[in-house]
Motif scaffolding. Structure first.
Motif, PDB file in Angstrom:
ATOM      1  N   HIS A  15      59.410  72.891  50.009  1.00 30.32           N
ATOM      2  CA  HIS A  15      59.684  73.876  51.056  1.00 30.32           C
ATOM      3  C   HIS A  15      58.826  75.130  50.915  1.00 30.32           C
ATOM      4  N   GLU A  16      58.032  75.239  49.846  1.00 33.07           N
ATOM      5  CA  GLU A  16      57.240  76.442  49.627  1.00 33.07           C
ATOM      6  C   GLU A  16      55.862  76.316  50.265  1.00 33.07           C
ATOM      7  N   SER A  17      55.246  77.463  50.493  1.00 34.18           N
ATOM      8  CA  SER A  17      53.959  77.519  51.182  1.00 34.18           C
ATOM      9  C   SER A  17      52.844  77.915  50.222  1.00 34.18           C
ATOM     10  N   ARG A  18      51.629  77.847  50.746  1.00 33.99           N
ATOM     11  CA  ARG A  18      50.490  78.309  49.956  1.00 33.99           C
ATOM     12  C   ARG A  18      50.649  79.772  49.583  1.00 33.99           C
ATOM     13  N   ALA A  19      51.182  80.556  50.501  1.00 38.91           N
ATOM     14  CA  ALA A  19      51.365  81.979  50.217  1.00 38.91           C
ATOM     15  C   ALA A  19      52.301  82.191  49.030  1.00 38.91           C
ATOM     16  N   ASP A  20      53.320  81.353  48.906  1.00 36.29           N
ATOM     17  CA  ASP A  20      54.243  81.478  47.774  1.00 36.29           C
ATOM     18  C   ASP A  20      53.511  81.242  46.459  1.00 36.29           C
ATOM     19  N   GLY A  21      52.700  80.173  46.408  1.00 34.87           N
ATOM     20  CA  GLY A  21      51.955  79.896  45.189  1.00 34.87           C
ATOM     21  C   GLY A  21      50.916  80.959  44.891  1.00 34.87           C
ATOM     22  N   SER A  22      50.243  81.440  45.911  1.00 34.98           N
ATOM     23  CA  SER A  22      49.231  82.476  45.718  1.00 34.98           C
ATOM     24  C   SER A  22      49.864  83.761  45.194  1.00 34.98           C
ATOM     25  N   ALA A  23      51.057  84.067  45.678  1.00 33.11           N
ATOM     26  CA  ALA A  23      51.740  85.276  45.206  1.00 33.11           C
ATOM     27  C   ALA A  23      52.086  85.161  43.725  1.00 33.11           C
ATOM     28  N   ARG A  24      52.538  83.981  43.290  1.00 31.41           N
ATOM     29  CA  ARG A  24      52.859  83.808  41.870  1.00 31.41           C
ATOM     30  C   ARG A  24      51.593  83.853  41.016  1.00 31.41           C
ATOM     31  N   ALA A  25      50.502  83.313  41.546  1.00 24.55           N
ATOM     32  CA  ALA A  25      49.235  83.429  40.829  1.00 24.55           C
ATOM     33  C   ALA A  25      48.845  84.897  40.668  1.00 24.55           C
ATOM     34  N   GLY A  26      49.080  85.683  41.704  1.00 25.54           N
ATOM     35  CA  GLY A  26      48.772  87.102  41.633  1.00 25.54           C
ATOM     36  C   GLY A  26      49.552  87.803  40.538  1.00 25.54           C
ATOM     37  N   GLU A  27      50.795  87.390  40.312  1.00 28.28           N
ATOM     38  CA  GLU A  27      51.597  87.989  39.243  1.00 28.28           C
ATOM     39  C   GLU A  27      50.986  87.705  37.875  1.00 28.28           C
ATOM     40  N   LEU A  28      50.518  86.485  37.666  1.00 28.04           N
ATOM     41  CA  LEU A  28      49.885  86.152  36.392  1.00 28.04           C
ATOM     42  C   LEU A  28      48.561  86.889  36.229  1.00 28.04           C
ATOM     43  N   LEU A  29      47.810  86.997  37.320  1.00 29.64           N
ATOM     44  CA  LEU A  29      46.547  87.721  37.262  1.00 29.64           C
ATOM     45  C   LEU A  29      46.766  89.197  36.952  1.00 29.64           C
ATOM     46  N   ASP A  30      47.802  89.794  37.524  1.00 25.30           N
ATOM     47  CA  ASP A  30      48.094  91.204  37.249  1.00 25.30           C
ATOM     48  C   ASP A  30      48.336  91.437  35.764  1.00 25.30           C
ATOM     49  N   LEU A  31      48.985  90.473  35.118  1.00 27.28           N
ATOM     50  CA  LEU A  31      49.300  90.627  33.704  1.00 27.28           C
ATOM     51  C   LEU A  31      48.092  90.376  32.813  1.00 27.28           C
ATOM     52  N   GLY A  32      47.332  89.325  33.110  1.00 28.12           N
ATOM     53  CA  GLY A  32      46.246  88.931  32.213  1.00 28.12           C
ATOM     54  C   GLY A  32      44.885  89.498  32.546  1.00 28.12           C
ATOM     55  N   PHE A  33      44.708  89.991  33.791  1.00 29.08           N
ATOM     56  CA  PHE A  33      43.402  90.455  34.241  1.00 29.08           C
ATOM     57  C   PHE A  33      43.558  91.768  35.010  1.00 29.08           C
ATOM     58  N   PRO A  34      43.892  92.841  34.318  1.00 26.53           N
ATOM     59  CA  PRO A  34      44.117  94.119  35.000  1.00 26.53           C
ATOM     60  C   PRO A  34      42.933  94.514  35.879  1.00 26.53           C
ATOM     61  N   GLY A  35      43.258  95.007  37.082  1.00 26.00           N
ATOM     62  CA  GLY A  35      42.221  95.441  38.006  1.00 26.00           C
ATOM     63  C   GLY A  35      41.440  94.311  38.640  1.00 26.00           C
ATOM     64  N   TRP A  36      42.000  93.094  38.627  1.00 23.26           N
ATOM     65  CA  TRP A  36      41.241  91.944  39.134  1.00 23.26           C
ATOM     66  C   TRP A  36      40.935  92.053  40.623  1.00 23.26           C
ATOM     67  N   ARG A  37      41.819  92.685  41.373  1.00 22.72           N
ATOM     68  CA  ARG A  37      41.583  92.793  42.816  1.00 22.72           C
ATOM     69  C   ARG A  37      40.329  93.602  43.110  1.00 22.72           C
ATOM     70  N   GLU A  38      40.115  94.696  42.381  1.00 23.58           N
ATOM     71  CA  GLU A  38      38.930  95.517  42.592  1.00 23.58           C
ATOM     72  C   GLU A  38      37.673  94.832  42.058  1.00 23.58           C
ATOM     73  N   ARG A  39      37.839  93.914  41.130  1.00 25.44           N
ATOM     74  CA  ARG A  39      36.696  93.242  40.513  1.00 25.44           C
ATOM     75  C   ARG A  39      36.347  91.914  41.190  1.00 25.44           C
ATOM     76  N   ALA A  40      37.205  91.436  42.075  1.00 31.69           N
ATOM     77  CA  ALA A  40      37.016  90.112  42.669  1.00 31.69           C
ATOM     78  C   ALA A  40      35.740  90.059  43.508  1.00 31.69           C
ATOM     79  N   THR A  41      34.971  89.001  43.329  1.00 33.75           N
ATOM     80  CA  THR A  41      33.761  88.788  44.118  1.00 33.75           C
ATOM     81  C   THR A  41      33.865  87.565  45.022  1.00 33.75           C
ATOM     82  N   TRP A  42      34.839  86.706  44.756  1.00 32.82           N
ATOM     83  CA  TRP A  42      34.993  85.472  45.546  1.00 32.82           C
ATOM     84  C   TRP A  42      36.344  84.877  45.224  1.00 32.82           C
ATOM     85  N   ARG A  43      36.980  84.288  46.251  1.00 26.93           N
ATOM     86  CA  ARG A  43      38.272  83.635  46.018  1.00 26.93           C
ATOM     87  C   ARG A  43      38.476  82.532  47.049  1.00 26.93           C
TER      88      ARG A  43
END
Length: 417
Positions: A320-348
């Motif tokens: 019943h979950e969507s891609r957005a649900d999985g992407s949001a959980r990935a974002g939580e892990l990225l926030d913890l392990g890769f601080p500032g990843w959003r500003e550093r992202a070059t491709w996704r």
């Protein structure tokens, strides 16, 4: 369309096979031992083709796409992402099969400093070590888990509920399922032990899996295998055994057999490139929910341009979950392990993969209960959701060798024996 870029490789018309059957000749010369058709040019199809040709069969491979590899394809630069398997486990039969033929190629070593940056999310925070309650499920001395009980129930009796849930979620790295605790305890335990074994079993082919695929294809070519790409097969060919080495869904359509079903996972695949920054985690494995992300360029810098890091992850999602649900959980892990990843992202790039992560066994079932390799009338299945032992891509190799042994009437080729 595949979520990875095309390999862009071409394969020449094959030469006549120089290995023929000893008995029986015609005016034109020796008669080939068998003619075998392989449908699908992924790992299973190539393994079947090479094994059959080595035994003297005349083999033709039909691949619907213009490149070989299936889910083992690797995208072209600049970001060499893998669509399917990411590592080779050296404890499995496919490692030995590839090594005997010198097909593994160079491996990307993971430096101890990078390996030490493995992090675990537990109770919303990063930690370096698993919770104490989980450790009892990782030791070799732990009791053998039963087939008929779900993992969470069995593991709770061994380590308590917190340790059981953490272990189940960690096992997602080798399961790709949204609820590992609901699967057969024996099934999950085997994969948990393989994923946590020390020294690690996982190895990374340099440049992704494309090199392994190319070497397998070259081996097939040297043996005289005819490889036809852009060759979609809609009806079974006549004249000799056929090995269907496709996804189970494609095999079901081709064979018109509705019984060809088995549970699998559904995941959100996350591919992300970020500018390099000191202190980034090597990987973050989630103990609060199934899922993980890993910086694959930590072992193999060739996967991303200089000054950038390639991160890939798989986040299992429920039906019943969507891609957005999985992407949001990935974002939580990225926030913890890769601080500032959003500003550093070059491709996704994010994508949903349904039923493309191998078989999972519910309580009361084992690999023997999956769709059988032998379908009768000279038709055989190979792939990662059929009745063959192993972990992840090992199932594809084992089923391929089993299919060839049955097609040729050579029990000695059957690894299950």
């Amino acid at each position: 369309m595949s979520r990875t870029a095309a390999l862009g490789r071409s394969y020449p018309e094959s030469r006549p096979a120089d290995v023929t059957a000893a008995p029986g000749t015609t005016e034109g010369g020796p008669v080939p031992m068998h003619r075998i058709t392989v449908i699908g040019g992924g790992l299973a199809g190539l393994a079947a083709a090479v094994t059959a040709a080595e035994a003297g069969a005349e083999v033709t491979v039909h691949e619907a796409h213009h490149t070989l590899g299936g889910r083992a394809r690797t995208a072209d630069a600049p970001y060499r992402t893998n669509e399917g398997p990411h590592a080779l486990y050296d404890g499995g039969p496919h490692w030995a099969w590839l090594r005997r033929r010198d097909l593994i190629g160079p491996l990307a070593p993971l430096r101890p400093l990078e390996a030490a940056r493995l992090r675990l999310r537990h109770r919303g925070k990063l930690r370096r070590t698993p919770p104490r309650a989980m450790l009892g499920l990782l030791f070799r001395g732990a009791s053998q888990a039963p087939v008929d009980t779900d993992f969470l129930t069995w593991a709770t009796g061994v380590a308590g509920e917190e340790g059981a849930r953490a272990a189940a979620h960690y096992a997602a790295v080798a399961l790709f399922h949204h609820d590992p605790g609901a699967l057969s305890a024996a099934f999950v335990q085997e994969r948990l032990r393989r994923a946590t074994k020390l020294p690690p079993e996982a190895h990374y082919p340099r440049g992704g899996w494309a090199g392994v695929v190319d070497r397998m294809a070259a081996r097939a070519w040297d043996l005289g295998v005819r490889i036809e790409t852009l060759s979609r097969v809609d009806t079974l060919p006549a004249g000799g055994p056929v090995i269907v080495a496709t996804s189970l869904e494609a095999a079901r359509r081709l064979l018109g057999d509705d019984s060809l079903t088995w549970p699998s996972g559904r995941t959100v695949l996350v591919d992300l490139a970020v500018r390099t920054r000191r202190g980034d985690a090597f990987a973050v494995s989630d103990l609060d929910a199934p899922g993980w992300i890993e910086r694959f360029s930590a072992a193999d810098p060739t996967l991303a341009p200089a000054g950038e890091q390639l991160i890939q992850g798989q986040i299992p999602i429920a039906p019943h979950e969507s891609r957005a649900d999985g992407s949001a959980r990935a974002g939580e892990l990225l926030d913890l392990g890769f601080p500032g990843w959003r500003e550093r992202a070059t491709w996704r790039r994010d994508a949903v993969a349904s039923g493309r992560t191998g078989a999972v066994d519910p309580p009361g079932t084992t690999w023997r209960d999956r769709p059988a390799v032998d379908r009768g009338d000279g038709v055989y299945l190979a792939g990662d959701q059929v009745a063959a032992p192993g972990v992840l891509s090992e199932v594809s190799f084992t089923s391929a060798l089993t299919a060839v042994s049955l097609a040729l009437g050579r029990p000695s080729l059957d690894p299950a024996r």
